[in-house]
Design a protein around this motif. Structure first.
Motif, PDB file in Angstrom:
ATOM      1  N   ILE A 388      47.083  26.954 -94.550  1.00  0.00           N
ATOM      2  CA  ILE A 388      47.401  26.860 -93.118  1.00  0.00           C
ATOM      3  C   ILE A 388      46.337  26.038 -92.391  1.00  0.00           C
ATOM      4  CG2 ILE A 388      47.554  28.180 -90.956  1.00  0.00           C
ATOM      5  CD1 ILE A 388      48.846  30.439 -92.533  1.00  0.00           C
ATOM      6  N   SER A 389      45.062  26.245 -92.751  1.00  0.00           N
ATOM      7  CA  SER A 389      43.973  25.540 -92.050  1.00  0.00           C
ATOM      8  C   SER A 389      43.926  24.053 -92.405  1.00  0.00           C
ATOM      9  CB  SER A 389      42.629  26.195 -92.387  1.00  0.00           C
ATOM     10  OG  SER A 389      42.345  26.083 -93.766  1.00  0.00           O
ATOM     11  N   ALA A 390      44.410  23.693 -93.596  1.00  0.00           N
ATOM     12  CA  ALA A 390      44.331  22.293 -94.042  1.00  0.00           C
ATOM     13  C   ALA A 390      45.059  21.322 -93.117  1.00  0.00           C
ATOM     14  CB  ALA A 390      44.859  22.179 -95.475  1.00  0.00           C
ATOM     15  N   PRO A 391      46.336  21.562 -92.739  1.00  0.00           N
ATOM     16  CA  PRO A 391      46.999  20.608 -91.841  1.00  0.00           C
ATOM     17  C   PRO A 391      46.411  20.587 -90.431  1.00  0.00           C
ATOM     18  CG  PRO A 391      48.422  22.506 -92.259  1.00  0.00           C
ATOM     19  CD  PRO A 391      47.267  22.600 -93.215  1.00  0.00           C
ATOM     20  N   ILE A 392      45.756  21.681 -90.041  1.00  0.00           N
ATOM     21  CA  ILE A 392      45.098  21.677 -88.713  1.00  0.00           C
ATOM     22  C   ILE A 392      44.002  20.620 -88.693  1.00  0.00           C
ATOM     23  CG2 ILE A 392      43.703  23.044 -87.107  1.00  0.00           C
ATOM     24  CD1 ILE A 392      45.205  25.528 -88.089  1.00  0.00           C
ATOM     25  N   LEU A 393      43.157  20.618 -89.729  1.00  0.00           N
ATOM     26  CA  LEU A 393      42.102  19.607 -89.813  1.00  0.00           C
ATOM     27  C   LEU A 393      42.687  18.216 -90.052  1.00  0.00           C
ATOM     28  CD1 LEU A 393      39.319  21.334 -91.957  1.00  0.00           C
ATOM     29  CD2 LEU A 393      39.357  20.984 -89.503  1.00  0.00           C
ATOM     30  N   GLY A 394      43.672  18.128 -90.951  1.00  0.00           N
ATOM     31  CA  GLY A 394      44.269  16.838 -91.286  1.00  0.00           C
ATOM     32  C   GLY A 394      44.954  16.170 -90.114  1.00  0.00           C
ATOM     33  N   PHE A 395      45.376  16.955 -89.133  1.00  0.00           N
ATOM     34  CA  PHE A 395      46.045  16.394 -87.954  1.00  0.00           C
ATOM     35  C   PHE A 395      45.075  16.167 -86.797  1.00  0.00           C
ATOM     36  CE2 PHE A 395      48.233  16.872 -83.873  1.00  0.00           C
ATOM     37  CZ  PHE A 395      49.206  15.895 -83.989  1.00  0.00           C
ATOM     38  N   PHE A 396      44.275  17.155 -86.465  1.00  0.00           N
ATOM     39  CA  PHE A 396      43.482  17.076 -85.239  1.00  0.00           C
ATOM     40  C   PHE A 396      42.234  16.206 -85.366  1.00  0.00           C
ATOM     41  CE2 PHE A 396      45.961  20.909 -84.241  1.00  0.00           C
ATOM     42  CZ  PHE A 396      46.408  20.555 -82.973  1.00  0.00           C
TER      43      PHE A 396
END
Length: 442
Positions: A388-396
């Motif tokens: 879940i945390s991976a796409p948060i970093l990958g996007f923001f």
């Protein structure tokens, strides 16, 4: 047959020249990287200036400049006069400063000299001024005659550019449209206005223009809208390739990908980035060391540690790729795209977490671990939260850099995956400490 094999046949200069004339200039240029200096000099001395110019145009400008500088000044001028102005400018700009000044003083070609003034990776540095432009008041017959007369001198005839009496750009006509037109039509009846680039626009602006408008020949204008030249199809392909290679380099923390570069120089160029990544990994080692007690108590946790690190990095890299594509597209990206990526990560993480839970439960029971259900919960929930945390970093992260006017490509895979590694270790061992307490033995 390859040139290297041909040269080994001990042919006379006349025989070799006849073979070279039947070859494409690109194939000759490609062979230069495989030939000895003596063989290159032989070919260079045999080829007539117009064919040698074609060969140089297919070489990297730096390599072409190196070979051209071995010729006399008169020979250099003769070859350059057969090059397209933009190719000539690129090659001359690779000369040493003293030799460049000497050659520029001897050159009489204003087209080439005017192109050499532009900074690298600007629209002006990529354009050619070998284009056909006609006045809007000219008849179709006059425009066609001008095209036929100058066709052999032009780099591209796919597009005819239209200017007013002050030579300001007002539009363009495709070759097909002009040839189909009949009198009494005039240029003014045929032209269509297309988006233009300013001579000082940077390469990112050029790339976006190409993506958005898909033009074959892009007009380049001055601040006062005077038509200066155009970026033609072959240059568009070169720009696209160079930018793609540069983005790949950034995504992998590479300063460059020059395959011919000395191995020691290449190593020292990459070393600073590797040291930065090594420094970023220190917190990871420090955090892991704080969980030695839980690792020694429940050895099976170490078995699933690579799963946490790899899964988070893989998902983050996927989101990063989607985000970078969106940032370079006409539509861009917004918060809805980020939410979509996070929801996708949540669903993927849930499925992966359930599968990891089942696998861990079976392995824990096989290894006779105390409280196998709790161990399986730690692995399953940790994997879910990590994904879940991976796409948060990958996007923001790339979006933040984009808003701060930094190149989002520098938010590359290695940087983001290192951050994900730190987060995943904190989640994994933190949850293990919370649920298991470090007191269970195998």
């Amino acid at each position: 047959m390859k040139i290297k094999e041909i040269l080994n046949q001990n042919l006379s200069d006349k025989e070799l020249l006849e073979i070279l004339k039947d070859m494409h200039a690109f194939d000759i240029a490609q062979s230069f990287s495989l030939l000895e200096e003596d063989d290159i000099n032989r070919i260079k001395n045999l080829l007539p200036p117009e064919l040698l110019a074609d060969v140089y145009s297919y070489l990297n400008p730096e390599d072409a400049a190196e070979i051209l500088q071995t010729q006399t000044l008169d020979e250099q001028i003769e070859v350059i006069s057969n090059l397209e102005p933009d190719d000539a400018a690129d090659i001359i700009n690779e000369f040493e400063e003293e030799e460049k000044e000497e050659l520029m003083d001897a050159l009489k070609d204003e087209d080439i000299l005017s192109l050499m003034q532009y900074e690298e990776e600007t629209a002006g540095s990529y354009m050619t001024n070998d284009i056909l432009f006609v006045n809007q008041i000219e008849s179709v017959k006059e425009a066609t005659k001008k095209l036929i007369k100058k066709a052999n001198e032009l780099k591209s005839i796919k597009t005819v550019f239209v200017v007013d009496k002050e030579e300001s750009y007002i539009g363009q006509i495709s070759l097909q449209s002009l040839l189909r037109a009949k009198e009494p039509l005039t240029v003014n009846d045929l032209y269509e206005t297309e988006p233009v680039l300013n001579e000082h626009d940077d390469v990112d602006t050029i790339i976006k223009h190409i993506k958005h408008y898909g033009a074959y020949d892009i007009p380049i204008v001055s601040e006062k809208n005077k038509l200066l030249g155009a970026i033609t199809t072959d240059d568009i392909l070169d720009i696209y390739r160079d930018e793609t290679v540069e983005d790949i380099e950034k995504l992998n923390i590479l300063p460059d990908t020059d395959l011919d570069q000395n191995v020691f120089i290449s190593s020292f160029k990459r070393l600073p980035w590797l040291l930065i990544l090594m420094l970023l990994s220190i917190p990871l080692a420090f955090i892991t060391s704080n969980y030695e007690e839980i690792l020694t108590s429940i050895v099976i946790l170490a078995f699933f540690q690579p799963l946490m690190l790899d899964s988070g990095g893989d998902v983050a890299s996927q989101t990063l790729a989607v985000t970078l594509v969106g940032l370079t597209s006409k539509e861009g990206v917004d918060i809805k795209d980020g939410i979509k990526e996070i929801i996708s990560g949540t669903i993927s993480g849930l499925v992966m977490g359930i599968l990891a839970f089942i696998a861990t439960l079976g392995l824990s029971q096989f290894m006779q671990v105390d409280s196998p259900l709790l161990v399986a919960l730690v692995v399953g929930i940790s994997l879910w939260l990590t994904v879940i945390s991976a796409p948060i970093l990958g996007f923001f992260i790339p979006n933040l850099l984009h808003k701060l006017n930094f190149d989002p490509a520098v938010a590359s895979g290695p940087f983001i995956t290192t951050l994900i590694d730190i987060i995943s270790i904190v989640i994994y061992f933190g949850l293990a400490t919370l649920l298991l307490g470090g007191s269970i033995n195998v």
